[in-house]
Design a protein around this motif. Structure first.
Motif, mmCIF file in Angstrom:
data_model
loop_
_atom_site.group_PDB
_atom_site.id
_atom_site.type_symbol
_atom_site.label_atom_id
_atom_site.label_comp_id
_atom_site.label_asym_id
_atom_site.label_seq_id
_atom_site.Cartn_x
_atom_site.Cartn_y
_atom_site.Cartn_z
ATOM 1 N N UNK A 121 0.830 -1.203 0.000
ATOM 2 C CA UNK A 121 0.000 0.000 0.000
ATOM 3 C C UNK A 121 0.866 1.256 0.000
ATOM 4 N N UNK A 122 1.935 1.241 0.786
ATOM 5 C CA UNK A 122 2.825 2.397 0.846
ATOM 6 C C UNK A 122 3.552 2.612 -0.478
ATOM 7 N N UNK A 123 4.077 1.535 -1.076
ATOM 8 C CA UNK A 123 4.782 1.679 -2.342
ATOM 9 C C UNK A 123 3.832 2.124 -3.447
ATOM 10 N N UNK A 124 2.591 1.660 -3.399
ATOM 11 C CA UNK A 124 1.604 2.095 -4.385
ATOM 12 C C UNK A 124 1.304 3.579 -4.214
ATOM 13 N N UNK A 125 1.156 4.009 -2.977
ATOM 14 C CA UNK A 125 0.869 5.419 -2.692
ATOM 15 C C UNK A 125 1.995 6.312 -3.221
ATOM 16 N N UNK A 126 3.240 5.925 -2.960
ATOM 17 C CA UNK A 126 4.380 6.706 -3.450
ATOM 18 C C UNK A 126 4.416 6.717 -4.972
ATOM 19 N N UNK A 127 4.085 5.599 -5.607
ATOM 20 C CA UNK A 127 4.091 5.527 -7.068
ATOM 21 C C UNK A 127 3.040 6.442 -7.681
ATOM 22 N N UNK A 128 1.884 6.551 -7.052
ATOM 23 C CA UNK A 128 0.825 7.436 -7.560
ATOM 24 C C UNK A 128 1.318 8.877 -7.608
ATOM 25 N N UNK A 129 1.972 9.310 -6.521
ATOM 26 C CA UNK A 129 2.473 10.687 -6.486
ATOM 27 C C UNK A 129 3.594 10.877 -7.495
ATOM 28 N N UNK A 130 4.485 9.895 -7.601
ATOM 29 C CA UNK A 130 5.600 10.009 -8.541
ATOM 30 C C UNK A 130 5.118 10.076 -9.982
ATOM 31 N N UNK A 131 4.073 9.287 -10.314
ATOM 32 C CA UNK A 131 3.575 9.223 -11.685
ATOM 33 C C UNK A 131 2.480 10.242 -11.965
#
Length: 311
Positions: free
Chosen positions: A7-17
């Motif tokens: 969940x955390x890695x997905x959250x960071x990926x959303x902001x990055x992308x």
């Protein structure tokens, strides 16, 4: 509070992308899976973490979670370096090759916010040294030193050069030194506007150059030098090198770092508007409070280079 790693890695990926769809492509999952993870994360935290705009934006609570997610990525990257393996999907490694001892597949990207004058003077040589010694890659984000801590607070960056001594929550603050600014103008400009002295009247009529609407240095000088509040005509030049060039060309007077204008004064291409009226700007290095060998090495280089450049 139990926050699953995916969940955390997905959250960071959303902001990055910038979007759910971009995160799905980066993580090789479906957009539905990304949405489900975010909903589950928001349910666990008990509040909305993302504004579904384009690009997406974090809420105040989301900024805290984003900082946690990125700190986790940094820890994974550090562990990968120590183990000599790639960080894997969602971690700090990106498949590139490190240098000077960094393990292949673990080259990290470290976002840092830096003010324009620091970037134009001593910081690039410092970060070039850090790149050689750590094998990391850097994303330098330019922002005024008085507002750079907001980028730290939001989790956008891992470190910042800032004028704020008080550490942002989750960060440590180290004084780098003092950047001295001098009020300068071209000799022709000074002769035209200050022939009868530097006072409230002449400073109110002489054009000033400001970096942007956050730039208060020129007005600080005027208040310190005259104890008066005046509103001179102004130009806005939002680039450190071009700002200095505009001053040299006689568009107006402005405050320049001593590191940037010292040689020009010595060569007679600039003169001081108000001798003995310099403004000192203390600078601080704020970084995440993490037991990270990479951030430790970066901090060592930056503080050493700052000690050589600043007062």
């Amino acid at each position: 509070m139990d926050l699953p790693v995916e969940h955390l890695t997905t959250f960071a990926a959303i902001i990055a992308e910038g979007s759910f769809e971009g995160a799905a492509r980066a993580l090789h999952v479906t957009p539905s899976a990304v949405s489900q993870r975010v909903r589950a994360l928001e349910q666990r935290v008990g509040t909305v973490l993302l504004r579904r705009t384009r690009p997406v934006e974090v809420t105040e609570a989301g900024a805290t979670v984003l900082r946690l997610a990125r700190q986790f990525e940094r820890l994974v990257g550090d562990a990968a370096l120590e183990l000599g393996v790639g960080a894997g999907p969602g971690g700090a490694g990106d498949g590139g090759a490190g240098t000077d001892g960094a393990a292949p597949g673990t080259a990290a990207v470290i976002p840092i916010v830096v003010n324009a004058d620091t970037l134009a003077t001593w910081f690039v040589p410092a970060i070039a040294r850090a790149a050689r010694e750590t094998g990391a890659r850097f994303e330098l984000i330019r922002a005024d030193e008085s507002i750079s801590t907001e980028r730290l607070r939001r989790g956008d960056v891992m470190a910042a050069v800032t004028a704020t001594r008080e550490p942002v929550p989750g960060c440590v603050s180290t004084k780098l030194g003092v950047d001295r600014y001098r009020a300068v103008a071209s000799p022709e400009f000074a002769g035209r506007h200050f022939a009868r002295g530097v006072n409230a009247e002449s400073l109110g009529a002489a054009p000033i150059i400001e970096f942007d609407r956050h730039d208060m240095f020129q007005h600080r000088f005027i208040r310190r030098f005259t104890r008066a509040t005046v509103t001179p005509p102004r130009h806005l030049v939002p680039s450190s090198a071009e700002f200095a060039h505009a001053v040299e060309l006689g568009m107006g007077w402005g405050m320049l770092p001593e590191l940037q204008c010292g040689e020009l004064i010595a060569a007679g291409r600039l003169v001081e508007v108000g001798p003995n009226a310099a403004i000192d700007l203390p600078l601080y290095w704020q970084r995440w409070r993490l037991d990270s060998p990479l951030l430790d090495a970066l901090t060592r280089v930056i503080t050493e280079e700052a000690a050589l450049a600043l007062r």
